[in-house]
Design an enzyme around this catalytic site. Structure first.
Site, PDB file in Angstrom:
ATOM      1  N   ILE A 148      37.302   8.463 -15.336  1.00  0.00           N
ATOM      2  CA  ILE A 148      37.819   9.217 -16.490  1.00  0.00           C
ATOM      3  C   ILE A 148      36.666   9.904 -17.224  1.00  0.00           C
ATOM      4  CG2 ILE A 148      39.213   9.075 -18.590  1.00  0.00           C
ATOM      5  CD1 ILE A 148      40.373   6.418 -17.446  1.00  0.00           C
ATOM      6  N   SER A 177      43.925   0.533 -23.587  1.00  0.00           N
ATOM      7  CA  SER A 177      44.867   0.548 -22.460  1.00  0.00           C
ATOM      8  C   SER A 177      46.251   0.134 -22.932  1.00  0.00           C
ATOM      9  CB  SER A 177      44.363  -0.453 -21.413  1.00  0.00           C
ATOM     10  OG  SER A 177      45.362  -0.738 -20.473  1.00  0.00           O
ATOM     11  N   PHE A 204      33.668   4.782 -22.952  1.00  0.00           N
ATOM     12  CA  PHE A 204      34.401   4.409 -21.726  1.00  0.00           C
ATOM     13  C   PHE A 204      33.805   3.186 -21.050  1.00  0.00           C
ATOM     14  CE2 PHE A 204      34.927   9.145 -21.579  1.00  0.00           C
ATOM     15  CZ  PHE A 204      36.306   9.223 -21.498  1.00  0.00           C
ATOM     16  N   PHE A 217      47.831   5.193 -20.339  1.00  0.00           N
ATOM     17  CA  PHE A 217      48.815   4.635 -19.414  1.00  0.00           C
ATOM     18  C   PHE A 217      48.176   4.662 -18.014  1.00  0.00           C
ATOM     19  CE2 PHE A 217      52.290   3.120 -21.954  1.00  0.00           C
ATOM     20  CZ  PHE A 217      51.743   3.412 -23.189  1.00  0.00           C
ATOM     21  N   TYR A 267      40.560  -8.999 -18.712  1.00  0.00           N
ATOM     22  CA  TYR A 267      40.305  -7.567 -18.904  1.00  0.00           C
ATOM     23  C   TYR A 267      41.151  -7.039 -20.071  1.00  0.00           C
ATOM     24  CZ  TYR A 267      41.256  -2.603 -18.448  1.00  0.00           C
ATOM     25  OH  TYR A 267      41.463  -1.276 -18.737  1.00  0.00           O
ATOM     26  N   ASN A 285      42.408  -1.778  -6.434  1.00  0.00           N
ATOM     27  CA  ASN A 285      43.388  -2.638  -7.117  1.00  0.00           C
ATOM     28  C   ASN A 285      44.604  -1.838  -7.544  1.00  0.00           C
ATOM     29  OD1 ASN A 285      41.640  -5.061  -7.446  1.00  0.00           O
ATOM     30  ND2 ASN A 285      40.398  -3.560  -8.551  1.00  0.00           N
ATOM     31  N   LYS A 292      40.243  -5.524 -24.144  1.00  0.00           N
ATOM     32  CA  LYS A 292      40.720  -4.296 -24.818  1.00  0.00           C
ATOM     33  C   LYS A 292      41.329  -4.656 -26.182  1.00  0.00           C
ATOM     34  CE  LYS A 292      39.547  -1.394 -21.683  1.00  0.00           C
ATOM     35  NZ  LYS A 292      38.341  -0.617 -21.892  1.00  0.00           N
TER      36      LYS A 292
HETATM   37  P1  NAD Z   1      35.144   3.477 -14.141  1.00  0.00           P
HETATM   38  O1  NAD Z   1      34.760   2.138 -13.656  1.00  0.00           O
HETATM   39  O2  NAD Z   1      35.266   4.577 -13.148  1.00  0.00           O
HETATM   40  O3  NAD Z   1      34.158   3.958 -15.311  1.00  0.00           O
HETATM   41  C1  NAD Z   1      33.517   3.053 -16.166  1.00  0.00           C
HETATM   42  C2  NAD Z   1      32.041   3.430 -16.203  1.00  0.00           C
HETATM   43  O4  NAD Z   1      31.354   2.534 -17.077  1.00  0.00           O
HETATM   44  C3  NAD Z   1      31.362   3.324 -14.831  1.00  0.00           C
HETATM   45  O5  NAD Z   1      30.644   4.520 -14.587  1.00  0.00           O
HETATM   46  C4  NAD Z   1      30.423   2.141 -14.973  1.00  0.00           C
HETATM   47  O6  NAD Z   1      29.266   2.275 -14.178  1.00  0.00           O
HETATM   48  C5  NAD Z   1      30.137   2.163 -16.466  1.00  0.00           C
HETATM   49  N1  NAD Z   1      29.740   0.861 -17.028  1.00  0.00           N
HETATM   50  C6  NAD Z   1      30.374  -0.325 -16.920  1.00  0.00           C
HETATM   51  N2  NAD Z   1      29.715  -1.267 -17.578  1.00  0.00           N
HETATM   52  C7  NAD Z   1      28.635  -0.668 -18.148  1.00  0.00           C
HETATM   53  C8  NAD Z   1      27.556  -1.129 -18.950  1.00  0.00           C
HETATM   54  N3  NAD Z   1      27.411  -2.405 -19.301  1.00  0.00           N
HETATM   55  N4  NAD Z   1      26.634  -0.223 -19.365  1.00  0.00           N
HETATM   56  C9  NAD Z   1      26.714   1.077 -19.011  1.00  0.00           C
HETATM   57  N5  NAD Z   1      27.710   1.552 -18.237  1.00  0.00           N
HETATM   58  C10 NAD Z   1      28.651   0.688 -17.809  1.00  0.00           C
HETATM   59  O7  NAD Z   1      36.539   3.312 -14.936  1.00  0.00           O
HETATM   60  P2  NAD Z   1      37.513   4.425 -15.521  1.00  0.00           P
HETATM   61  O8  NAD Z   1      38.777   4.328 -14.749  1.00  0.00           O
HETATM   62  O9  NAD Z   1      36.838   5.704 -15.643  1.00  0.00           O
HETATM   63  O10 NAD Z   1      37.793   3.780 -16.950  1.00  0.00           O
HETATM   64  C11 NAD Z   1      37.057   4.156 -18.093  1.00  0.00           C
HETATM   65  C12 NAD Z   1      37.519   3.307 -19.261  1.00  0.00           C
HETATM   66  O11 NAD Z   1      38.913   3.470 -19.445  1.00  0.00           O
HETATM   67  C13 NAD Z   1      37.279   1.809 -19.061  1.00  0.00           C
HETATM   68  O12 NAD Z   1      36.908   1.238 -20.299  1.00  0.00           O
HETATM   69  C14 NAD Z   1      38.638   1.302 -18.638  1.00  0.00           C
HETATM   70  O13 NAD Z   1      38.829  -0.042 -18.955  1.00  0.00           O
HETATM   71  C15 NAD Z   1      39.546   2.195 -19.463  1.00  0.00           C
HETATM   72  N6  NAD Z   1      40.892   2.309 -18.885  1.00  0.00           N
HETATM   73  C16 NAD Z   1      41.031   2.720 -17.585  1.00  0.00           C
HETATM   74  C17 NAD Z   1      42.308   2.808 -17.033  1.00  0.00           C
HETATM   75  C18 NAD Z   1      42.483   3.249 -15.599  1.00  0.00           C
HETATM   76  O14 NAD Z   1      43.577   3.074 -15.047  1.00  0.00           O
HETATM   77  N7  NAD Z   1      41.506   3.838 -14.931  1.00  0.00           N
HETATM   78  C19 NAD Z   1      43.435   2.477 -17.797  1.00  0.00           C
HETATM   79  C20 NAD Z   1      43.247   2.074 -19.125  1.00  0.00           C
HETATM   80  C21 NAD Z   1      41.967   1.995 -19.656  1.00  0.00           C
HETATM   81  C1  UD1 Z   2      46.735  -2.132 -14.040  1.00  0.00           C
HETATM   82  C2  UD1 Z   2      46.390  -3.254 -14.960  1.00  0.00           C
HETATM   83  C3  UD1 Z   2      46.113  -2.702 -16.339  1.00  0.00           C
HETATM   84  C4  UD1 Z   2      44.994  -1.686 -16.294  1.00  0.00           C
HETATM   85  C5  UD1 Z   2      45.368  -0.613 -15.287  1.00  0.00           C
HETATM   86  C6  UD1 Z   2      44.220   0.334 -15.068  1.00  0.00           C
HETATM   87  C7  UD1 Z   2      47.563  -5.206 -14.076  1.00  0.00           C
HETATM   88  C8  UD1 Z   2      48.594  -6.229 -14.352  1.00  0.00           C
HETATM   89  N1  UD1 Z   2      47.446  -4.243 -14.976  1.00  0.00           N
HETATM   90  O1  UD1 Z   2      47.898  -1.488 -14.509  1.00  0.00           O
HETATM   91  O2  UD1 Z   2      45.719  -3.761 -17.186  1.00  0.00           O
HETATM   92  O3  UD1 Z   2      44.797  -1.099 -17.557  1.00  0.00           O
HETATM   93  O4  UD1 Z   2      45.682  -1.205 -14.011  1.00  0.00           O
HETATM   94  O5  UD1 Z   2      43.149  -0.300 -14.441  1.00  0.00           O
HETATM   95  O6  UD1 Z   2      46.869  -5.253 -13.082  1.00  0.00           O
HETATM   96  N2  UD1 Z   2      51.269  -1.698  -6.987  1.00  0.00           N
HETATM   97  C9  UD1 Z   2      51.695  -1.920  -5.695  1.00  0.00           C
HETATM   98  N3  UD1 Z   2      50.756  -2.009  -4.707  1.00  0.00           N
HETATM   99  C10 UD1 Z   2      49.407  -1.876  -4.955  1.00  0.00           C
HETATM  100  C11 UD1 Z   2      48.992  -1.652  -6.293  1.00  0.00           C
HETATM  101  C12 UD1 Z   2      49.942  -1.584  -7.273  1.00  0.00           C
HETATM  102  O7  UD1 Z   2      52.895  -2.039  -5.427  1.00  0.00           O
HETATM  103  O8  UD1 Z   2      48.606  -1.972  -4.006  1.00  0.00           O
HETATM  104  C13 UD1 Z   2      52.288  -1.539  -8.058  1.00  0.00           C
HETATM  105  C14 UD1 Z   2      52.162  -2.514  -9.202  1.00  0.00           C
HETATM  106  O9  UD1 Z   2      52.901  -3.655  -8.950  1.00  0.00           O
HETATM  107  C15 UD1 Z   2      52.698  -1.668 -10.377  1.00  0.00           C
HETATM  108  C16 UD1 Z   2      52.309  -0.244 -10.012  1.00  0.00           C
HETATM  109  O10 UD1 Z   2      52.078  -0.249  -8.607  1.00  0.00           O
HETATM  110  O11 UD1 Z   2      54.104  -1.726 -10.410  1.00  0.00           O
HETATM  111  C17 UD1 Z   2      51.042   0.246 -10.709  1.00  0.00           C
HETATM  112  O12 UD1 Z   2      50.004  -0.706 -10.494  1.00  0.00           O
HETATM  113  P1  UD1 Z   2      48.473  -0.408 -10.917  1.00  0.00           P
HETATM  114  O13 UD1 Z   2      48.077   0.915 -10.386  1.00  0.00           O
HETATM  115  O14 UD1 Z   2      47.665  -1.587 -10.501  1.00  0.00           O
HETATM  116  O15 UD1 Z   2      48.541  -0.265 -12.478  1.00  0.00           O
HETATM  117  P2  UD1 Z   2      49.115  -1.271 -13.590  1.00  0.00           P
HETATM  118  O16 UD1 Z   2      49.506  -2.568 -13.020  1.00  0.00           O
HETATM  119  O17 UD1 Z   2      50.144  -0.541 -14.360  1.00  0.00           O
END
Ligand code: NAD
Ligand code: UD1
Length: 337
Positions: A12, A124, A80, A178, A149, A198, A153
């Site tokens: 992101i 999140s 982030f 989301f 995790y 994941n 948050k």
């Molecule tokens: P990402 O892992 O791609 O990015 C996170 C970045 O933070 C990475 O580049 C990592 O190297 C860096 N990082 C981690 N720990 C660090 C530290 N101690 N010092 C310096 N850098 C560090 O993840 P993302 O998907 O881009 O997510 C960004 C943020 O959004 C995270 O906080 C994540 O929890 C939050 N978020 C993500 C999702 C999602 O589905 N991707 C959903 C909700 C919230």
């Molecule tokens: C998950 C995390 C959430 C986090 C977000 C972004 C959990 C319980 N929640 O959200 O805390 O903020 O990721 O990192 O893990 N699914 C499959 N097969 C797969 C993967 C997922 O069927 O291999 C399904 C899941 O059951 C769910 C949907 O796809 O219904 C989305 O899953 P996912 O992408 O992991 O996101 P969240 O679970 O919504």
């Protein structure tokens, strides 16, 4: 005046850097590359034709901030940086609390020390826990998270609210994302998970590109139209643009504000699989497995507050999310490697 983007090399963060640079902001990135590499930022600079100032530093490293704040005039921070794998957080809670909460506390100490008073935080939808009805609204109770995790948050949101309460001249925006998917239109930057993904979309795209044999769908016995889990998938570029709106807002002075960043619509796992197959022209084999522990049946946003107060709405639909994911995955089958 620059924006400090912690975790700016990540999925992101890199997309947000593009939108910030295109909007004319100076961008300083602090990342320890624990889940990313400098290559994403090299491509961000190539896409925008603008330079990013990079600091390969850990947010827990108190000494790192002296260098960053003395060499740059930081107006606001987008935070982030954090670890985000739910399963791993259950195995390694101490590391998650240390990195995410410990890191945020160091960042806040530096903000106090160097007089930076504006922060936008990556929260999140997971903070809504398991007991709220959909659509999730910002004023609903939070907590009841199902893994460390998610708890980081929830705690960080509380820490930021307490900090702003003690320092009323601070401005804090909590963005509750989301499910971000998709990639930049160019196919040059995208999501590059380490190991087996994941999350659903990277899993689907790695099956499609032949890296993984089959998608495992976690349950088809939920109380949803086709029995599979329903989520609010949002294009990462829409999410990135939401950060530009949030930075504009935090600069105007907000106190604490919370915004959901979602589309307001949920789709099921099977609907996403079929949309991806249509967009890519590739079949995605799947099997139905049992439910994944900690999953909720349905999760989608009430996105009206962000529309009202930030003037932001997600504009890209599911077909575009799938097309853009596929362009990135097919052009970069090994990610940034
Ligand atoms: P990402 O892992 O791609 O990015 C996170 C970045 O933070 C990475 O580049 C990592 O190297 C860096 N990082 C981690 N720990 C660090 C530290 N101690 N010092 C310096 N850098 C560090 O993840 P993302 O998907 O881009 O997510 C960004 C943020 O959004 C995270 O906080 C994540 O929890 C939050 N978020 C993500 C999702 C999602 O589905 N991707 C959903 C909700 C919230
Ligand atoms: C998950 C995390 C959430 C986090 C977000 C972004 C959990 C319980 N929640 O959200 O805390 O903020 O990721 O990192 O893990 N699914 C499959 N097969 C797969 C993967 C997922 O069927 O291999 C399904 C899941 O059951 C769910 C949907 O796809 O219904 C989305 O899953 P996912 O992408 O992991 O996101 P969240 O679970 O919504």
């Amino acid at each position: 005046m620059a924006i400090l983007v912690t975790g700016g090399a990540g999925f992101i963060g890199s997309h947000t850097c593009v939108e910030l640079l295109n909007a004319g902001y100076d961008v300083v990135v602090m990342d320890n590359y624990s889940n990313s590499s400098a290559e994403s930022l090299r491509r961000v600079q190539e896409l925008t034709g603008k330079a990013v100032r990079l600091y390969e530093k850990d947010i827990r490293d108190a000494d790192a901030y002296a260098e960053i704040f003395s060499q740059n005039t930081i107006d606001s921070i987008i935070h982030f940086a954090g670890l985000k794998a739910v399963g791993e957080s259950i195995q390694m809670p101490v590391e998650y609390y240390d990195n995410n909460i410990g890191g945020t506390v160091e960042l806040l100490k530096a903000m106090q020390k160097y007089g930076c008073k504006r922060i936008v935080f990556s929260s999140s939808a997971t903070v809504y826990g398991v007991n709220n009805p959909v659509p999730f609204r910002e004023d609903m109770p939070t907590g009841g998270t199902t893994n460390p995790y998610g708890t980081t948050k929830y705690f960080i949101e509380r820490i930021l609210m307490d900090t702003q309460a003690a320092h009323p001249d601070w401005n804090v925006i909590l963005l509750r994302y989301f499910n971000p998917i998709g990639a930049h239109k160019s196919g040059r930057i995208g999501e590059d998970p380490q190991g087996i993904p994941n999350n659903l979309m990277p899993y689907i795209s790695q099956v499609a590109v032949g890296k993984l044999p089959i998608l495992h769908i976690y349950g088809n016995d939920y109380d949803t139209p086709d029995g599979t889990g329903v989520r609010d998938y949002i294009h990462v570029v829409d999410l990135a643009i939401g950060h530009v709106r949030a930075v504009e807002k935090v600069m105007q002075g907000t106190g604490v504000q919370i915004y959901n960043l979602g589309t307001g619509h949920g789709i099921s796992v099977l609907e996403l699989v079929h949309a991806f197959e249509k967009a890519s022209g590739v079949r995605v084999p799947y099997q139905i497995d049992s439910r994944r522990s900690g999953d909720i049946p349905v999760c989608y946003a009430d996105a009206s507050k962000a529309a009202r107060e930030l003037g932001w709405k997600a504009e890209r639909g599911v077909a575009e999310m799938c097309e853009d994911t596929w362009r990135w995955q097919s052009q970069n089958p090994k990610g940034y490697a």
